[in-house]
Design a protein around this motif. Structure first.
Motif, PDB file in Angstrom:
ATOM      1  N   ILE A   1      -8.240  27.839 -33.372  1.00  0.00           N
ATOM      2  CA  ILE A   1      -8.517  26.539 -33.960  1.00  0.00           C
ATOM      3  C   ILE A   1      -9.070  26.708 -35.367  1.00  0.00           C
ATOM      4  O   ILE A   1      -8.702  25.980 -36.281  1.00  0.00           O
ATOM      5  CB  ILE A   1      -9.490  25.728 -33.070  1.00  0.00           C
ATOM      6  CG1 ILE A   1      -8.798  25.372 -31.756  1.00  0.00           C
ATOM      7  CG2 ILE A   1      -9.960  24.467 -33.768  1.00  0.00           C
ATOM      8  CD1 ILE A   1      -9.695  24.741 -30.732  1.00  0.00           C
TER       9      ILE A   1
ATOM     10  N   ASN B   1      -4.017  16.348 -33.301  1.00  0.00           N
ATOM     11  CA  ASN B   1      -5.449  16.088 -33.118  1.00  0.00           C
ATOM     12  C   ASN B   1      -5.674  14.827 -32.289  1.00  0.00           C
ATOM     13  O   ASN B   1      -6.543  14.797 -31.419  1.00  0.00           O
ATOM     14  CB  ASN B   1      -6.160  15.940 -34.464  1.00  0.00           C
ATOM     15  CG  ASN B   1      -6.548  17.278 -35.050  1.00  0.00           C
ATOM     16  OD1 ASN B   1      -6.748  18.241 -34.320  1.00  0.00           O
ATOM     17  ND2 ASN B   1      -6.655  17.335 -36.355  1.00  0.00           N
TER      18      ASN B   1
ATOM     19  N   LYS C   1      -7.449  21.289 -28.175  1.00  0.00           N
ATOM     20  CA  LYS C   1      -8.494  21.638 -27.215  1.00  0.00           C
ATOM     21  C   LYS C   1      -8.017  22.682 -26.213  1.00  0.00           C
ATOM     22  O   LYS C   1      -8.825  23.343 -25.571  1.00  0.00           O
ATOM     23  CB  LYS C   1      -8.983  20.394 -26.477  1.00  0.00           C
ATOM     24  CG  LYS C   1      -9.791  19.480 -27.361  1.00  0.00           C
ATOM     25  CD  LYS C   1     -10.369  18.344 -26.585  1.00  0.00           C
ATOM     26  CE  LYS C   1     -11.202  17.479 -27.516  1.00  0.00           C
ATOM     27  NZ  LYS C   1     -11.805  16.340 -26.814  1.00  0.00           N
ATOM     28  N   GLU C   2      -6.706  22.825 -26.078  1.00  0.00           N
ATOM     29  CA  GLU C   2      -6.156  23.793 -25.137  1.00  0.00           C
ATOM     30  C   GLU C   2      -6.025  25.190 -25.731  1.00  0.00           C
ATOM     31  O   GLU C   2      -5.711  26.128 -25.018  1.00  0.00           O
ATOM     32  CB  GLU C   2      -4.804  23.294 -24.630  1.00  0.00           C
ATOM     33  CG  GLU C   2      -4.913  21.985 -23.886  1.00  0.00           C
ATOM     34  CD  GLU C   2      -3.596  21.506 -23.341  1.00  0.00           C
ATOM     35  OE1 GLU C   2      -2.742  22.344 -23.028  1.00  0.00           O
ATOM     36  OE2 GLU C   2      -3.429  20.283 -23.234  1.00  0.00           O
TER      37      GLU C   2
ATOM     38  N   GLU D   1      -5.127  15.532 -28.755  1.00  0.00           N
ATOM     39  CA  GLU D   1      -6.043  16.574 -28.273  1.00  0.00           C
ATOM     40  C   GLU D   1      -5.332  17.824 -27.777  1.00  0.00           C
ATOM     41  O   GLU D   1      -5.746  18.445 -26.801  1.00  0.00           O
ATOM     42  CB  GLU D   1      -6.953  15.997 -27.192  1.00  0.00           C
ATOM     43  CG  GLU D   1      -7.785  14.831 -27.684  1.00  0.00           C
ATOM     44  CD  GLU D   1      -8.652  14.211 -26.602  1.00  0.00           C
ATOM     45  OE1 GLU D   1      -8.487  14.573 -25.413  1.00  0.00           O
ATOM     46  OE2 GLU D   1      -9.493  13.382 -26.956  1.00  0.00           O
TER      47      GLU D   1
END
Length: 90
Positions: free
Chosen positions: A85, A72, A78-79, A75
């Motif tokens: 998610i 987290n 985010k991909e 990040e």
């Protein structure tokens, strides 16, 4: 089932960790499927092989709580697509 978890290495009182993809039934320092990252809590350094991590996450690997926090902060989630998610947060 495969998990992304920390594998301890380093010397006494100076622990460093490898982030590995490993079978659930294996012990903490057992044989891993693949090394996907490195974490040093003392120096606050993190190295992640993001394509390898995404490969395992897309195929159903579950990160442990600590590894989830590391991912987290960098990040990585985010991909992933939004559906994956939601599954990882539960």
């Amino acid at each position: 089932m495969v998990k992304l978890r920390l594998k301890r290495c380093g010397r006494k009182q100076r622990a460093t960790y490898r982030i590995v993809a490993i079978d659930v039934r294996s012990r903490r320092d057992g044989r891993d499927l693949r090394k996907v990252g490195f974490y040093d809590p003392i120096k606050k350094q993190t190295y992640l092989n993001v394509p390898a991590i995404l490969y395992f996450l897309e195929r159903g690997a579950q990160p442990t709580d600590t590894v989830r926090d590391i991912l987290n902060k960098s990040e990585v989630f985010k991909e992933l697509c939004p559906n994956q998610i939601k599954i990882l947060k539960n």
